[in-house]
Design a protein around this motif. Structure first.
Motif, short mmCIF file in Angstrom:
data_model
loop_
_atom_site.label_atom_id
_atom_site.label_comp_id
_atom_site.label_asym_id
_atom_site.label_seq_id
_atom_site.Cartn_x
_atom_site.Cartn_y
_atom_site.Cartn_z
N MET A 1 0.86 -1.18 0.00
CA MET A 1 0.00 0.00 0.00
C MET A 1 0.89 1.23 0.00
N LYS A 2 0.52 2.28 -0.76
CA LYS A 2 1.29 3.49 -0.82
C LYS A 2 0.96 4.38 0.37
N LYS A 3 1.97 4.91 1.00
CA LYS A 3 1.73 5.87 2.06
C LYS A 3 1.68 7.25 1.44
N ARG A 4 0.78 8.11 1.93
CA ARG A 4 0.69 9.46 1.39
C ARG A 4 1.58 10.39 2.19
N ASN A 5 1.89 11.49 1.62
CA ASN A 5 2.80 12.46 2.22
C ASN A 5 2.24 12.96 3.55
N MET A 6 3.03 12.87 4.64
CA MET A 6 2.58 13.29 5.98
C MET A 6 2.26 14.78 6.02
N ILE A 7 3.04 15.60 5.36
CA ILE A 7 2.82 17.06 5.40
C ILE A 7 1.49 17.38 4.74
N LYS A 8 1.19 16.77 3.61
CA LYS A 8 -0.09 16.98 2.93
C LYS A 8 -1.25 16.54 3.81
N ARG B 1 -12.80 14.36 3.84
CA ARG B 1 -11.44 13.85 3.89
C ARG B 1 -11.06 13.63 5.36
N VAL B 2 -10.62 12.43 5.66
CA VAL B 2 -10.33 12.04 7.04
C VAL B 2 -8.89 11.59 7.15
N THR B 3 -8.17 12.12 8.14
CA THR B 3 -6.81 11.67 8.40
C THR B 3 -6.84 10.60 9.48
N VAL B 4 -6.22 9.48 9.21
CA VAL B 4 -6.21 8.36 10.15
C VAL B 4 -5.38 8.72 11.37
N LYS B 5 -5.98 8.47 12.55
CA LYS B 5 -5.24 8.68 13.79
C LYS B 5 -5.15 7.37 14.54
N SER B 6 -4.35 7.35 15.56
CA SER B 6 -4.11 6.12 16.33
C SER B 6 -5.43 5.54 16.84
N GLY B 7 -5.65 4.26 16.62
CA GLY B 7 -6.86 3.58 17.08
C GLY B 7 -7.96 3.51 16.04
N ASP B 8 -7.86 4.27 14.95
CA ASP B 8 -8.88 4.25 13.90
C ASP B 8 -8.88 2.91 13.17
N THR B 9 -10.07 2.48 12.76
CA THR B 9 -10.21 1.31 11.90
C THR B 9 -11.20 1.67 10.79
N ILE B 10 -11.17 0.92 9.72
CA ILE B 10 -12.13 1.15 8.63
C ILE B 10 -13.55 0.95 9.14
N GLN C 1 -6.05 -1.85 -0.50
CA GLN C 1 -5.85 -3.27 -0.83
C GLN C 1 -6.30 -4.18 0.31
N ASP C 2 -5.95 -3.80 1.56
CA ASP C 2 -6.28 -4.62 2.72
C ASP C 2 -6.87 -3.71 3.79
N ILE C 3 -8.19 -3.84 4.06
CA ILE C 3 -8.84 -2.92 5.00
C ILE C 3 -8.39 -3.13 6.43
N MET D 1 -18.05 -0.15 4.69
CA MET D 1 -16.61 -0.38 4.66
C MET D 1 -16.15 -0.55 3.21
N GLN D 2 -16.99 -1.21 2.40
CA GLN D 2 -16.65 -1.44 0.99
C GLN D 2 -16.51 -0.11 0.25
N SER D 3 -17.39 0.85 0.59
CA SER D 3 -17.34 2.17 -0.06
C SER D 3 -16.01 2.85 0.23
N ILE D 4 -15.57 2.81 1.51
CA ILE D 4 -14.28 3.43 1.86
C ILE D 4 -13.15 2.72 1.13
N LYS D 5 -13.21 1.40 1.07
CA LYS D 5 -12.17 0.62 0.39
C LYS D 5 -12.09 0.97 -1.09
N ASP D 6 -13.26 1.04 -1.74
CA ASP D 6 -13.29 1.31 -3.19
C ASP D 6 -12.84 2.73 -3.53
N VAL D 7 -13.35 3.72 -2.78
CA VAL D 7 -13.02 5.12 -3.08
C VAL D 7 -11.53 5.39 -2.91
N ASN D 8 -10.91 4.70 -1.94
CA ASN D 8 -9.50 4.98 -1.63
C ASN D 8 -8.54 3.91 -2.15
N ASN D 9 -9.05 2.97 -2.94
CA ASN D 9 -8.22 1.90 -3.50
C ASN D 9 -7.40 1.18 -2.44
#
Length: 200
Positions: free
Chosen positions: A1-8, A33-42, A63-65, A53-61
């Motif tokens: 899975m690609k990690k996105r830029n932390m500053i962005k 737009r939601v930034t994942v924080k500690s303890g978050d799950t899909i 691979q493993d929820i 959950m499928q909608s979040i998976k599909d919109v954000n591509n």
């Protein structure tokens, strides 16, 4: 899975935490737009924003929820929904359903309570006389103390003048017993007369 830029991710977090809706670059639908924080799950994000959950998976591509990382930014596609509540704490989320529950529970018992209140008044007759009395009541008024046909009132369709303005079930029972005893001797006698004449 690609990690996105932390500053962005951090730059977008301020707007997201205020509950602002963003139009996605490749979509006409409203999204958050939601930034994942500690303890978050899909699963928790899906519950918070009322999406699958499928909608979040599909919109954000994704691979493993089951593998998301702190600092990742996800778009939550809200479809045609125009207003999206900001992310809430577990305590606030738990409070929301309790608002509707008492309203639905209050309606059922209230309608049932008064229904079974009208017990018949007591009578001094028994045996075959009690059966004859009930037989007459059913033919005269279907057994209803509230029945009225012109000047004839109640369960035994007594003349209003006999009741003296007191139409209570207890008075109807008392007056009917006295009337039948004085006129026919018994309720069985009144029933025989009714069967011959169609009234008593």
């Amino acid at each position: 899975m690609k990690k996105r830029n932390m500053i962005k991710s951090i730059a977008t977090f301020t707007a997201v935490s205020a509950g602002v809706l963003f139009a996605g670059a490749n979509s006409a639908n409203a999204s958050t737009r939601v930034t994942v924080k500690s303890g978050d799950t899909i699963s928790e994000l899906a519950k918070t924003y009322n999406v699958s959950m499928q909608s979040i998976k599909d919109v954000n591509n994704i691979q493993d929820i089951n593998k998301i990382y702190v600092g990742e930014v996800f778009d939550i596609d809200n479809g045609d929904v125009q207003v999206v509540a900001p992310a809430t704490t577990d305590t606030q989320a738990a409070a929301t359903p309790s608002v509707t529950a008492p309203v639905q529970q209050a309606t059922a018992p209230a309608a049932q309570a008064p229904v079974q209140q009208s017990a018949p008044a007591t009578s001094s007759v028994s045996g075959s006389n009690a059966a004859a009395k009930e037989w007459i009541a059913q033919r005269e008024s279907s057994g209803l103390y509230s029945a009225q046909n012109g000047r004839y009132i109640g369960r035994y369709q007594l003349d209003a003048s006999y009741l003296g303005g007191d139409n209570s079930p207890a008075n109807q029972e008392r007056v009917a017993d006295n009337y039948v005893t004085s006129r026919y001797g018994s309720w069985s006698g009144a029933q025989s007369f009714w069967q011959s004449h169609g009234w008593y």
